[in-house]
Design a protein around this motif. Structure first.
Motif, PDB file in Angstrom:
ATOM      1  N   THR A 110       0.861  -1.244   0.007  1.00  0.00           N
ATOM      2  CA  THR A 110      -0.201  -0.034   0.134  1.00  0.00           C
ATOM      3  C   THR A 110       1.052   1.245  -0.031  1.00  0.00           C
ATOM      4  OG1 THR A 110       0.150  -0.141   2.234  1.00  0.00           O
ATOM      5  CG2 THR A 110      -1.886  -0.951   1.205  1.00  0.00           C
ATOM      6  N   SER A 138      -1.756   9.872  11.431  1.00  0.00           N
ATOM      7  CA  SER A 138      -2.443   8.598  11.144  1.00  0.00           C
ATOM      8  C   SER A 138      -3.787   8.714  11.331  1.00  0.00           C
ATOM      9  CB  SER A 138      -1.897   7.491  11.841  1.00  0.00           C
ATOM     10  OG  SER A 138      -2.686   6.383  11.636  1.00  0.00           O
ATOM     11  N   ALA A 139      -4.399   9.319  12.456  1.00  0.00           N
ATOM     12  CA  ALA A 139      -5.759   9.416  12.830  1.00  0.00           C
ATOM     13  C   ALA A 139      -6.445  10.386  11.760  1.00  0.00           C
ATOM     14  CB  ALA A 139      -5.844   9.938  14.229  1.00  0.00           C
ATOM     15  N   HIS A 140      -5.515  11.588  11.372  1.00  0.00           N
ATOM     16  CA  HIS A 140      -6.138  12.495  10.591  1.00  0.00           C
ATOM     17  C   HIS A 140      -6.412  11.841   9.262  1.00  0.00           C
ATOM     18  CE1 HIS A 140      -7.151  16.422   8.722  1.00  0.00           C
ATOM     19  NE2 HIS A 140      -6.190  15.978   7.703  1.00  0.00           N
ATOM     20  N   ALA A 141      -5.262  11.116   8.804  1.00  0.00           N
ATOM     21  CA  ALA A 141      -5.530  10.287   7.390  1.00  0.00           C
ATOM     22  C   ALA A 141      -6.689   9.297   7.341  1.00  0.00           C
ATOM     23  CB  ALA A 141      -4.258   9.531   7.099  1.00  0.00           C
ATOM     24  N   GLN A 142      -7.030   8.882   8.320  1.00  0.00           N
ATOM     25  CA  GLN A 142      -8.196   8.001   8.579  1.00  0.00           C
ATOM     26  C   GLN A 142      -9.533   8.548   8.884  1.00  0.00           C
ATOM     27  OE1 GLN A 142      -8.152   4.299   7.907  1.00  0.00           O
ATOM     28  NE2 GLN A 142      -6.249   5.086   7.260  1.00  0.00           N
ATOM     29  N   ILE A 180     -10.450  10.422  11.626  1.00  0.00           N
ATOM     30  CA  ILE A 180     -10.642  10.334  12.941  1.00  0.00           C
ATOM     31  C   ILE A 180     -10.206  11.624  13.870  1.00  0.00           C
ATOM     32  CG2 ILE A 180     -10.172   8.942  15.242  1.00  0.00           C
ATOM     33  CD1 ILE A 180     -10.165   6.440  13.537  1.00  0.00           C
ATOM     34  N   LYS A 188     -14.862   2.206  12.415  1.00  0.00           N
ATOM     35  CA  LYS A 188     -13.611   3.004  12.044  1.00  0.00           C
ATOM     36  C   LYS A 188     -12.542   3.118  12.973  1.00  0.00           C
ATOM     37  CE  LYS A 188     -13.543   7.611   9.689  1.00  0.00           C
ATOM     38  NZ  LYS A 188     -14.415   8.670   9.421  1.00  0.00           N
ATOM     39  N   ASP A 205     -10.729  -0.117  12.590  1.00  0.00           N
ATOM     40  CA  ASP A 205      -9.932  -0.099  11.376  1.00  0.00           C
ATOM     41  C   ASP A 205      -8.647   0.432  11.558  1.00  0.00           C
ATOM     42  OD1 ASP A 205     -11.995  -2.060  10.408  1.00  0.00           O
ATOM     43  OD2 ASP A 205     -12.533  -0.211   9.133  1.00  0.00           O
ATOM     44  N   TRP A 206      -8.619   1.681  11.897  1.00  0.00           N
ATOM     45  CA  TRP A 206      -7.400   2.472  12.298  1.00  0.00           C
ATOM     46  C   TRP A 206      -6.508   1.986  13.043  1.00  0.00           C
ATOM     47  CZ3 TRP A 206      -6.578   5.860  16.925  1.00  0.00           C
ATOM     48  CH2 TRP A 206      -5.699   6.444  16.726  1.00  0.00           C
ATOM     49  N   LYS A 227      -4.687  -0.834  11.431  1.00  0.00           N
ATOM     50  CA  LYS A 227      -3.743  -0.278  10.430  1.00  0.00           C
ATOM     51  C   LYS A 227      -2.383   0.312  11.014  1.00  0.00           C
ATOM     52  CE  LYS A 227      -3.570   2.648   6.363  1.00  0.00           C
ATOM     53  NZ  LYS A 227      -4.357   3.474   5.276  1.00  0.00           N
ATOM     54  N   LEU A 228      -2.870   0.934  12.286  1.00  0.00           N
ATOM     55  CA  LEU A 228      -1.536   1.446  12.767  1.00  0.00           C
ATOM     56  C   LEU A 228      -0.775   0.455  13.481  1.00  0.00           C
ATOM     57  CD1 LEU A 228      -1.010   4.347  14.048  1.00  0.00           C
ATOM     58  CD2 LEU A 228      -2.130   4.139  16.137  1.00  0.00           C
TER      59      LEU A 228
END
Length: 154
Positions: A64, A84-88, A90, A114, A117-118, A121-122
């Motif tokens: 990815t 990372s949170a902002h990109a998802q 959140i 959500k 999922d974050w 991924k994190l």
């Protein structure tokens, strides 16, 4: 009831039995149509979910791009987690460093799916794991408020 039925003329009994049979057939046909419609909805839903699983499996096996934690050696866990949170999508209401590799975060009105999922991924992309978690429900179903302590493996 039996005495009343026997007191009717043959023609009246025939009409009564025929009407009851017609009502029963109508009720059964509406029930069957409703059952058929619901079955079709469920079949469509199952097909859609199976296609999503196949797509997720396909996407999960492909690279990815660069991992979230590879932006630079100077990236702190706080910056990493916030970006990372902002990109998802959140919105974190508060972030605070917890030692050199930990971060305490708070959030409000986040969809639980959500959020999970974050976090998955994190962990996959940055080796950040959940050390502790606390959630409270909201009036909206599937939405939570909460606090997390996240820790990045050295």
């Amino acid at each position: 009831m039996r005495a009343w039925l026997e007191s009717l003329q043959a023609r009246e009994r025939l009409i009564l039995v025929g009407g009851a049979a017609a009502v029963a057939l109508i009720v059964l046909s509406f029930g069957a149509m409703n059952l058929h419609a619901r079955t079709e909805v469920l079949r469509d839903s199952i097909g859609k979910n199976q296609r999503m699983l196949v797509e997720l499996d396909r996407v999960g096996t492909q690279p990815t791009g660069p991992a979230l934690g590879t932006a630079g050696p100077n990236q702190t866990p706080v910056v990493l987690i916030e970006s990372s949170a902002h990109a998802q999508g959140i919105q974190l209401t508060r972030t605070r460093a917890d030692g050199t590799n930990g971060v305490q975060v708070s959030f409000s009105n986040v969809a639980f799916d959500k959020l999970l999922d974050w976090l998955v991924k994190l962990e996959r992309e940055t080796s950040v794991t959940v050390e502790s978690a606390s959630f409270t429900s909201t009036k909206q179903r599937g939405v939570v408020n909460g606090q997390l302590v996240l820790r990045r493996s050295p």
